[in-house]
Design a protein around this motif. Structure first.
Motif, PDB file in Angstrom:
ATOM      1  N   MET A   1      -0.197  -6.782  -3.436  1.00 33.38           N
ATOM      2  CA  MET A   1       0.395  -7.152  -2.420  1.00 33.38           C
ATOM      3  C   MET A   1       1.977  -7.935  -2.635  1.00 33.38           C
ATOM      4  O   MET A   1       1.711  -7.891  -4.038  1.00 33.38           O
ATOM      5  CB  MET A   1      -0.086  -8.914  -1.664  1.00 33.38           C
ATOM      6  N   TYR A   2       2.266  -6.818  -2.178  1.00 37.50           N
ATOM      7  CA  TYR A   2       4.044  -7.210  -2.431  1.00 37.50           C
ATOM      8  C   TYR A   2       4.639  -7.997  -0.798  1.00 37.50           C
ATOM      9  O   TYR A   2       4.474  -6.799   0.104  1.00 37.50           O
ATOM     10  CB  TYR A   2       4.090  -5.722  -3.169  1.00 37.50           C
ATOM     11  N   ALA A   3       5.464  -8.749  -0.748  1.00 37.50           N
ATOM     12  CA  ALA A   3       6.419  -9.241   0.362  1.00 37.50           C
ATOM     13  C   ALA A   3       5.796  -8.848   2.128  1.00 37.50           C
ATOM     14  O   ALA A   3       5.737  -8.301   2.467  1.00 37.50           O
ATOM     15  CB  ALA A   3       7.502  -8.170  -0.058  1.00 37.50           C
ATOM     16  N   GLY A   4       4.358  -9.784   1.823  1.00 36.55           N
ATOM     17  CA  GLY A   4       3.595  -9.912   3.233  1.00 36.55           C
ATOM     18  C   GLY A   4       2.342  -8.425   3.606  1.00 36.55           C
ATOM     19  O   GLY A   4       1.541  -8.879   4.426  1.00 36.55           O
ATOM     20  N   LYS A   5       2.808  -7.475   2.730  1.00 39.31           N
ATOM     21  CA  LYS A   5       1.881  -6.116   2.603  1.00 39.31           C
ATOM     22  C   LYS A   5       0.707  -5.674   1.583  1.00 39.31           C
ATOM     23  O   LYS A   5       1.265  -6.346   0.006  1.00 39.31           O
ATOM     24  CB  LYS A   5       2.486  -5.084   3.290  1.00 39.31           C
ATOM     25  N   ILE A   6       0.129  -5.251   1.755  1.00 37.22           N
ATOM     26  CA  ILE A   6      -0.981  -4.183   0.605  1.00 37.22           C
ATOM     27  C   ILE A   6      -0.408  -2.639   0.308  1.00 37.22           C
ATOM     28  O   ILE A   6      -0.350  -2.273   1.439  1.00 37.22           O
ATOM     29  CB  ILE A   6      -2.366  -4.631   1.087  1.00 37.22           C
ATOM     30  N   VAL A   7       0.573  -2.489  -0.876  1.00 34.79           N
ATOM     31  CA  VAL A   7       0.885  -2.155  -1.211  1.00 34.79           C
ATOM     32  C   VAL A   7       0.246  -0.603  -2.339  1.00 34.79           C
ATOM     33  O   VAL A   7       0.583   0.002  -1.953  1.00 34.79           O
ATOM     34  CB  VAL A   7       1.577  -2.342  -2.458  1.00 34.79           C
ATOM     35  N   GLU A   8      -1.693  -1.357  -2.585  1.00 33.56           N
ATOM     36  CA  GLU A   8      -1.881  -0.339  -3.102  1.00 33.56           C
ATOM     37  C   GLU A   8      -3.310  -0.847  -3.341  1.00 33.56           C
ATOM     38  O   GLU A   8      -3.549  -2.569  -3.510  1.00 33.56           O
ATOM     39  CB  GLU A   8      -1.783   0.359  -4.846  1.00 33.56           C
ATOM     40  N   GLN A   9      -4.636  -0.546  -2.681  1.00 36.36           N
ATOM     41  CA  GLN A   9      -6.250  -1.024  -3.676  1.00 36.36           C
ATOM     42  C   GLN A   9      -6.920   0.471  -3.996  1.00 36.36           C
ATOM     43  O   GLN A   9      -6.511   1.430  -3.514  1.00 36.36           O
ATOM     44  CB  GLN A   9      -6.282  -1.532  -2.465  1.00 36.36           C
ATOM     45  N   GLY A  10      -7.674  -0.471  -4.694  1.00 40.52           N
ATOM     46  CA  GLY A  10      -8.798   0.535  -5.204  1.00 40.52           C
ATOM     47  C   GLY A  10      -9.333   0.343  -5.815  1.00 40.52           C
ATOM     48  O   GLY A  10      -9.976  -1.391  -6.537  1.00 40.52           O
ATOM     49  N   ALA A  11     -10.228   0.545  -6.750  1.00 38.54           N
ATOM     50  CA  ALA A  11     -11.316   0.057  -7.816  1.00 38.54           C
ATOM     51  C   ALA A  11     -10.375  -0.670  -8.917  1.00 38.54           C
ATOM     52  O   ALA A  11      -9.760   0.448  -9.259  1.00 38.54           O
ATOM     53  CB  ALA A  11     -12.254   1.355  -8.141  1.00 38.54           C
ATOM     54  N   VAL A  12     -10.954  -1.152  -9.352  1.00 40.78           N
ATOM     55  CA  VAL A  12      -9.872  -2.163 -10.926  1.00 40.78           C
ATOM     56  C   VAL A  12      -9.496  -0.685 -12.022  1.00 40.78           C
ATOM     57  O   VAL A  12      -8.631  -0.890 -12.176  1.00 40.78           O
ATOM     58  CB  VAL A  12     -10.707  -3.444 -11.235  1.00 40.78           C
ATOM     59  N   ARG A  13     -10.794   0.163 -12.460  1.00 45.80           N
ATOM     60  CA  ARG A  13     -10.055   0.702 -12.861  1.00 45.80           C
ATOM     61  C   ARG A  13      -9.280   2.125 -12.820  1.00 45.80           C
ATOM     62  O   ARG A  13      -8.529   2.171 -13.417  1.00 45.80           O
ATOM     63  CB  ARG A  13     -11.488   1.913 -13.556  1.00 45.80           C
ATOM     64  N   ASP A  14      -9.481   1.993 -11.218  1.00 48.94           N
ATOM     65  CA  ASP A  14      -8.302   3.104 -11.424  1.00 48.94           C
ATOM     66  C   ASP A  14      -6.727   1.796 -11.329  1.00 48.94           C
ATOM     67  O   ASP A  14      -5.742   3.404 -11.808  1.00 48.94           O
ATOM     68  CB  ASP A  14      -8.227   3.645  -9.517  1.00 48.94           C
ATOM     69  N   ILE A  15      -6.941   1.556 -11.234  1.00 52.11           N
ATOM     70  CA  ILE A  15      -5.715   0.234 -11.082  1.00 52.11           C
ATOM     71  C   ILE A  15      -5.011   0.180 -12.090  1.00 52.11           C
ATOM     72  O   ILE A  15      -3.627   0.908 -12.465  1.00 52.11           O
ATOM     73  CB  ILE A  15      -5.454  -1.139  -9.800  1.00 52.11           C
TER      74      ILE A  15
END
Length: 336
Positions: A233-247
């Protein structure tokens, strides 16, 4: 843990969540259109800097906000939580959704013994008699690793260490075997050894009870060892999501990359940590486009004026950055 992608029918499904707070300067957005799914028995981490909206998102699920949910849906199984009356919500809060709050000292009642506080949860949700609730409270304290549980049940919060108070909070949160546990910064203000013990305890309880966990944290080390999926999250929005290994291996959003670059590397003790330039914009002064653009070294034409959507990077992995929009991304800026 296994299972990196959200399940077909999530246990918790948040769509388009917006939360505003009334201030002297007018209405200020704290959460701006969050979408998030958590599957049965899944562990999802919500990460980001302080003030980005992580705890507000969690409090929205529990309906414990001082702000106003101005838009969005929060479904728990087949139940829309937003449509429930407060008495109906109380039957879910604590029973089916448990929460470990960020600061146990301010979350525990200072004038009640810890045993009494656990007993109140059991009496409310499980209709146990006073003696049965007392016995179960002591068993719960033993279960979370508190020694001399019978004696500790008669003590007040100020008589316990920080680690013990956090274990009491966990005992209260799991007392009714919830389907979902929200852990909001569960290791804040604890030393490193106690932090590891608390996270190990949460992991073992999750496996034992089969509950899903929403872990709210700014500690990426905890995320790497405990979570299956992560939403940044950044400034109230989700900016990236995925599997931990991918992130961790293929971070796609410049903010996520900057967070990972700021982590200390034990193999490079002399290396300088990379700081993220600038500061998080004030909620009432957000740009029309990407909120990170003023701090981003890859910023280009659409970023300040157009709000990016979450663009797919790979199955289960997405990022809200125009670098990954094939219609706009400049060819001279690397996306990886």
């Amino acid at each position: 843990m296994s299972g990196a992608e959200p399940q077909a029918t999530p246990l918790l499904s948040i769509r388009g969540l917006r939360v505003d707070f009334a201030t002297d300067a007018g209405s200020v957005p704290a959460v701006r259109g969050v979408d998030l799914d958590i599957g049965i028995s899944e562990t999802v981490a919500l990460v980001g800097e302080s003030g980005c909206g992580k705890s507000v998102t969690a409090m929205s699920v529990m309906r414990l906000l001082t702000g106003r949910i101005s838009a969005g849906s929060i479904r728990f199984g087949n139940t829309e939580l937003q449509s429930l009356s407060e008495p109906e919500m109380r039957r879910i809060r604590g029973a089916q959704i448990g929460m470990v709050f960020q600061e146990p000292m301010t979350s525990l009642n200072p004038v009640l013994t810890i045993g009494k506080q656990i007993e109140e949860v059991l009496t409310l949700h499980q209709r146990l008699t006073s003696s049965a609730a007392r016995a179960h409270a002591v068993e719960l304290l033993k279960r979370v690793g508190i020694p001399s549980a019978e004696r500790r049940a008669s003590q007040y919060p100020h008589e316990l260490s920080g680690g013990m108070k956090q274990r009491v909070m966990i005992a209260m949160a799991i007392s009714c075997r919830p389907k979902l546990l929200i852990a909001d910064e569960p290791t804040t203000a604890l030393d490193v050894t106690i932090q590891a013990q608390i996270m190990d305890l949460l992991g073992s309880l999750q496996q034992e009870l089969g509950m899903a966990v929403l872990l709210i944290t700014h500690d990426l080390g905890v995320v790497a060892h405990f979570a299956e999926r992560v939403a940044v999250m950044y400034a109230g929005k989700i900016v990236e999501q995925g599997a931990v290994r991918d992130i961790f291996k293929r971070a796609a959003h410049p903010y996520t990359r900057a967070l990972l670059a700021a982590l200390p590397d034990p193999l490079r003790t002399a290396a300088r940590l990379e700081a993220i330039p600038g500061r998080v914009p004030l909620p009432r002064m957000l740009p029309a486009g990407c909120a990170f653009c003023a701090r981003c070294k890859h910023v280009f034409e659409p970023c300040p004026g157009v709000l990016p959507e979450l663009f797919p990077i790979a199955p289960g992995h997405s990022a809200a950055c125009f670098l990954h929009d094939p219609r706009r991304a400049p060819s001279n800026v690397p996306c990886q």
